[in-house]
Design a protein around this motif. Structure first.
Motif, PDB file in Angstrom:
ATOM      1  N   ARG A 436     -10.091  -7.162  82.886  1.00  0.00           N
ATOM      2  CA  ARG A 436     -10.871  -6.601  81.779  1.00  0.00           C
ATOM      3  C   ARG A 436     -12.059  -5.759  82.292  1.00  0.00           C
ATOM      4  NH1 ARG A 436      -9.145  -9.138  77.169  1.00  0.00           N
ATOM      5  NH2 ARG A 436      -8.034 -11.102  77.493  1.00  0.00           N
ATOM      6  N   ILE A 437     -11.742  -4.783  83.139  1.00  0.00           N
ATOM      7  CA  ILE A 437     -12.806  -3.932  83.683  1.00  0.00           C
ATOM      8  C   ILE A 437     -13.218  -2.830  82.703  1.00  0.00           C
ATOM      9  CG2 ILE A 437     -11.989  -4.368  86.021  1.00  0.00           C
ATOM     10  CD1 ILE A 437     -10.864  -1.528  86.056  1.00  0.00           C
ATOM     11  N   PHE A 438     -12.463  -2.685  81.604  1.00  0.00           N
ATOM     12  CA  PHE A 438     -12.803  -1.675  80.593  1.00  0.00           C
ATOM     13  C   PHE A 438     -13.426  -2.356  79.384  1.00  0.00           C
ATOM     14  CE2 PHE A 438      -9.177  -0.076  83.008  1.00  0.00           C
ATOM     15  CZ  PHE A 438      -9.640   1.176  83.401  1.00  0.00           C
ATOM     16  N   GLN A 439     -14.414  -1.705  78.797  1.00  0.00           N
ATOM     17  CA  GLN A 439     -15.093  -2.237  77.618  1.00  0.00           C
ATOM     18  C   GLN A 439     -14.989  -1.225  76.483  1.00  0.00           C
ATOM     19  OE1 GLN A 439     -19.109  -3.469  78.451  1.00  0.00           O
ATOM     20  NE2 GLN A 439     -18.550  -4.419  80.405  1.00  0.00           N
ATOM     21  N   SER A 440     -14.659  -1.723  75.292  1.00  0.00           N
ATOM     22  CA  SER A 440     -14.480  -0.838  74.147  1.00  0.00           C
ATOM     23  C   SER A 440     -15.825  -0.346  73.614  1.00  0.00           C
ATOM     24  CB  SER A 440     -13.729  -1.562  73.017  1.00  0.00           C
ATOM     25  OG  SER A 440     -12.449  -1.948  73.442  1.00  0.00           O
ATOM     26  N   GLY A 441     -15.808   0.871  73.095  1.00  0.00           N
ATOM     27  CA  GLY A 441     -16.979   1.418  72.425  1.00  0.00           C
ATOM     28  C   GLY A 441     -16.918   1.158  70.935  1.00  0.00           C
ATOM     29  N   ASP A 442     -18.045   1.114  70.302  1.00  0.00           N
ATOM     30  CA  ASP A 442     -18.131   0.917  68.857  1.00  0.00           C
ATOM     31  C   ASP A 442     -18.114   2.289  68.194  1.00  0.00           C
ATOM     32  OD1 ASP A 442     -18.815   0.413  66.205  1.00  0.00           O
ATOM     33  OD2 ASP A 442     -20.112  -1.269  66.749  1.00  0.00           O
ATOM     34  N   PRO A 443     -17.126   2.550  67.296  1.00  0.00           N
ATOM     35  CA  PRO A 443     -17.049   3.867  66.679  1.00  0.00           C
ATOM     36  C   PRO A 443     -18.205   4.173  65.734  1.00  0.00           C
ATOM     37  CG  PRO A 443     -15.465   2.371  65.662  1.00  0.00           C
ATOM     38  CD  PRO A 443     -16.055   1.669  66.835  1.00  0.00           C
TER      39      PRO A 443
END
Length: 450
Positions: A436-443
């Motif tokens: 899980r090296i990627f983190q989602s952005g909040d739209p």
């Protein structure tokens, strides 16, 4: 008649990956209704790679037991499985069973596995079938293959999948006075215009269209004439190459030397017609595997991470333009074909460079560069367009090159496509789903400093 065959070839190619592409675009509506939640994409990745047992079996049979391989029967079988599996999904995709003490969507996973076998195996069955037609129809087939992502994506947009509206949510602050409240924007996903069941019926209908196109390509009397013309074309090409080889060969001095198109001597191979040296064949297949790994697995797995920090519009525009770029590249290859290895290498390098920028933005999520303002949004959308456009053109031109090398070359083409996609997916799966090296952005909310 030529226009009819182009249309049928396009519809036939569209059935190659329409089912799995449809599953991916429908995820925002499927995930909230099943126990796996957003772990479902990880399950899908594993299922698709396990389904490569289909093309592996076909490739091995073609190599060691060709007399046992009935190409037409294989195509009928996989299209039939695709129609049945997508139709059953409409009724059973929400059904769950208890397995080892936990609840799982067994029907959804099993039927998706069969759809994966269908689409993966199409790479080593549909392409060789196109050898029965003239070379120009192979390009139209690739157009249809590109549309296999655009058509379900368009249907999902009409359905309203993933449409987000940012609403102002006011909440009372815990432990504060009565009038102490906090306000922030929250993402609210709008209800779909039609159900997931209807969408699966649509996918089943698309597979039926693929079957009808295949039947007409195989049995329509007008198309049968094209089959004969294609055989004559192949015979003429083979005879011309043999005559050229006899005219330039000097067996008493250089028995293993032939002339390439540029006049320079190259060592002959047993691959296809022997036109290309082993180093050129290696270049072709390495580029093909690399391009498919990037476009089918590596970058799609991080598309949301690279785009969502710039807003929901950036994500949807990137998805739409990426889907449009594939058939656009096929149309460009029809009017401006170029088989130069130098050009293909340059385009591959350019596509890889652009893909590196996209990957960097995904790694930097939720705070990539140029997040404030329209510049970053414009760059990420254009990057996705050019990335898919360049590498799709490379893939189409390699397909055309291998088409001229014969039936076996196209079988190996499909096998390498699946191999590249599998290696890309197996590389990205632990990075995205395990570590899980990627983190989602909040739209709707950005917490990044200006």
């Amino acid at each position: 008649m030529a226009l009819l065959i182009h249309i049928l070839s396009c519809l036939f190619g569209m059935g190659s990956w329409v089912a799995i592409n449809g599953m991916w675009v429908e995820l925002p509506l499927i995930v909230p209704e099943i126990p796996e939640g957003w772990y479902l994409p990880s399950y899908l990745t594993v299922l698709i790679q396990v389904a490569n047992v289909g093309p592996l079996c076909v490739t091995l049979m073609h190599r060691y037991r060709p007399q046992m391989l009935n190409e037409l029967a294989a195509i009928y079988t996989i299209i039939g499985i695709g129609i049945l599996a997508s139709f059953l999904l409409a009724f059973f995709w929400k059904e769950t069973l208890s397995v080892a003490g936990s609840v799982h969507s067994v029907a959804l996973l099993v039927l998706t596995f069969f759809l994966s076998i269908v689409d993966c195996t199409s790479s080593v069955t549909f392409l060789p079938f196109m050898m029965r037609l003239k070379p120009q129809y192979l390009t139209t087939y690739f157009v249809g293959e590109g549309l296999s992502g655009l058509v379900p994506g368009t249907a999902a947009i009409i359905q309203g999948v993933g449409m987000v509206q940012c609403v102002n949510q006011t909440e009372r602050v815990n432990g504060s006075t009565e009038n102490s409240t906090t306000s922030q924007l929250q993402a609210w996903y709008q209800p779909a215009n039609f159900s997931t069941q209807v969408f699966f019926f649509f996918l089943s209908l698309m597979m039926v269209v693929c079957l009808v196109a295949f039947l007409l390509l195989n049995y329509l009397p007008l198309v049968q004439q094209e089959h004969k013309s294609a055989k004559c074309y192949e015979t003429d090409i083979t005879n011309a190459r043999e005559l050229k080889a006899r005219n330039i060969r000097k067996p008493e001095h250089k028995p293993m030397i032939s002339q390439a198109e540029d006049g320079k001597p190259t060592k002959q191979t047993r691959f296809g017609t022997g036109r290309y040296s082993w180093s050129q064949v290696l270049f072709i297949f390495v580029v093909l595997a690399w391009a498919n790994a990037l476009t089918n697995a590596v970058l799609p797995s991080v598309q949301s991470y690279s785009c969502l920090p710039y807003g929901n519009n950036a994500y949807h525009l990137s998805a739409i333009f990426a889907a449009l770029a594939n058939p656009l590249a096929c149309f460009i290859s029809m009017w401006m074909p170029n088989r130069s290895f130098v050009l293909l290498g340059i385009l591959t390098l350019a596509g890889t460079t652009i893909g590196s920028y996209i990957m960097a933005m995904a790694v930097l999520s939720p705070c990539p560069v140029l997040i404030h303002g329209n510049t970053g949004t414009t760059l990420i959308v254009i990057s996705w367009l050019l990335f898919v456009l360049f590498l799709s053109y490379v893939k189409v031109m390699i397909g055309i090159i291998l088409r001229d090398e014969g039936h076996s070359a196209l079988v190996w083409c499909g096998a390498v496509v699946q191999l590249g996609s599998m290696l890309g997916a197996l590389t990205m799966f632990p990075l995205v789903s395990v570590y899980r090296i990627f983190q989602s952005g909040d739209p709707c909310n950005t917490q990044c400093p200006i």
